[in-house]
Design an enzyme around this catalytic site. Structure first.
Site, PDB file in Angstrom:
ATOM      1  N   LYS A  65     -31.818  -0.993  11.947  1.00 14.99           N
ATOM      2  CA  LYS A  65     -31.178   0.035  11.121  1.00 14.99           C
ATOM      3  C   LYS A  65     -30.328  -0.534   9.984  1.00 14.99           C
ATOM      4  O   LYS A  65     -30.276   0.048   8.905  1.00 14.99           O
ATOM      5  CB  LYS A  65     -30.282   0.930  11.983  1.00 14.99           C
ATOM      6  CG  LYS A  65     -31.028   1.927  12.837  1.00 14.99           C
ATOM      7  CD  LYS A  65     -30.021   2.833  13.524  1.00 14.99           C
ATOM      8  CE  LYS A  65     -30.710   3.795  14.466  1.00 14.99           C
ATOM      9  NZ  LYS A  65     -29.786   4.790  15.012  1.00 14.99           N
ATOM     10  N   ASP A 100     -28.831  10.493  11.690  1.00 12.97           N
ATOM     11  CA  ASP A 100     -27.987  10.559  12.894  1.00 12.97           C
ATOM     12  C   ASP A 100     -26.744  11.401  12.606  1.00 12.97           C
ATOM     13  O   ASP A 100     -26.254  12.113  13.487  1.00 12.97           O
ATOM     14  CB  ASP A 100     -27.561   9.158  13.345  1.00 12.97           C
ATOM     15  CG  ASP A 100     -28.720   8.354  13.908  1.00 12.97           C
ATOM     16  OD1 ASP A 100     -29.650   8.971  14.469  1.00 12.97           O
ATOM     17  OD2 ASP A 100     -28.702   7.121  13.795  1.00 12.97           O
TER      18      ASP A 100
END
Ligand code: ATR
Length: 266
Positions: A65, A100
């Site tokens: 990420k 997220d």
């Protein structure tokens, strides 16, 4: 046929393929969602290769990420969080997002929990904690970050701006808070809670980012204290919903995606 996927290492038993394929089925989209597990040093070639092959979109998970941030054009939120979990290849250059954060805010919205002007405590200051803290601060919460390693909480609070921070001994703050999010791994496949049960109360809304088990010890104790509880499968669902909507420009079939997810969780 469009190709979507998840890049991680390991990606093992990801729930994203059934969740996204349920959405394609529901809307009659000719697409597949597959998992890719490149070697850790090959992520640059993997992103470039996906772009060259005409992949439409990728989700990104551990350990990539942070590194993918430098391989794509991140949107401002992903750049502030310092992590990309969704790449859209449909433009001139691959564009990176962090869904997220939307996973957090949409989970609260779905449960009719207001965030603007509320006092929030985030437990954890790792990758998940960063997305949660930015999401809550951007939604107007007054954010306190409590982390086992207090210095990491202080660094994150600085990055967020206007947040406070401390060690786990500052979890007493939960007594006066409206919102609590567990962004640590505590409770994952274990009957442990990162928050002492004495500080939980009925006016609190609790989101646990852990979704295995779905009912963590924290959520069980929060429910016993009369709090509103939101399990980690909602966060997983809404980060996927947000990614789907970024890629397709269409409203996601939330119920179909949720059904596919819940069918695979115990
Ligand atoms: P993720 O990307 O899932 O957030 P991470 O970046 O490794 O994973 O962060 C894990 C988080 O869980 C951290 O906040 C970590 O606290 P430290 O920063 O002090 O390491 C927290 N954590 C992990 N195990 C913990 C434990 N046993 N007790 C309290 N906090 C814990």
């Amino acid at each position: 046929m469009q190709v979507f996927g998840l890049v991680g290492n390991p990606v093992g038993h990801s729930l994203s393929p059934p969740m996204h394929e349920a959405a394609y089925d529901a809307l009659g989209i000719d697409a597949r969602y597959v998992t890719f597990e490149p070697a850790v040093d090959d992520i640059g070639r993997a992103i470039g290769g996906a772009d060259a092959l005409g992949v439409t979109g990728l989700n990104v998970t551990i350990p990539f990420k942070q590194r993918v941030l430098d391989l794509v054009d991140p949107d401002p939120l992903a750049a502030r969080i310092g992590a990309v979990n969704t790449v859209d290849f449909t433009g001139e250059r691959p564009r990176g997002y962090n869904t997220d954060a939307a996973g957090v805010t949409r989970s609260f919205a779905h449960h009719d929990v207001p965030l603007d002007g509320r006092d929030a405590v985030v437990v954890g200051a790792g990758g998940a904690g960063r997305a949660v803290a930015f999401a809550l601060a951007d939604s107007g919460c007054d954010v306190h970050i409590a982390n086992r390693t207090a210095e990491k909480a202080a660094e994150l609070a600085d990055a967020v701006g206007g947040a406070s921070a401390g060690g786990l001994d500052t979890l007493d703050r939960v007594r006066d808070a409206d919102v609590l999010v567990n962004a640590t791994s505590v409770g994952m496949e274990s009957d442990e809670s990162p928050v002492p049960r004495e500080v939980l109360h009925p006016a609190l809304a609790v989101l646990d980012a852990v979704y295995s088990p779905v009912e963590t010890r924290l959520l069980r104790e929060a429910a016993e204290a009369g709090a509103t509880t939101i399990d980690g499968a909602w966060m997983l669902l809404f980060q996927g919903v947000e990614a789907f909507e970024r890629w397709t420009g269409e409203d996601a079939p939330v119920d179909a995606m949720n059904g596919a997810l819940r069918a695979r969780l115990s």
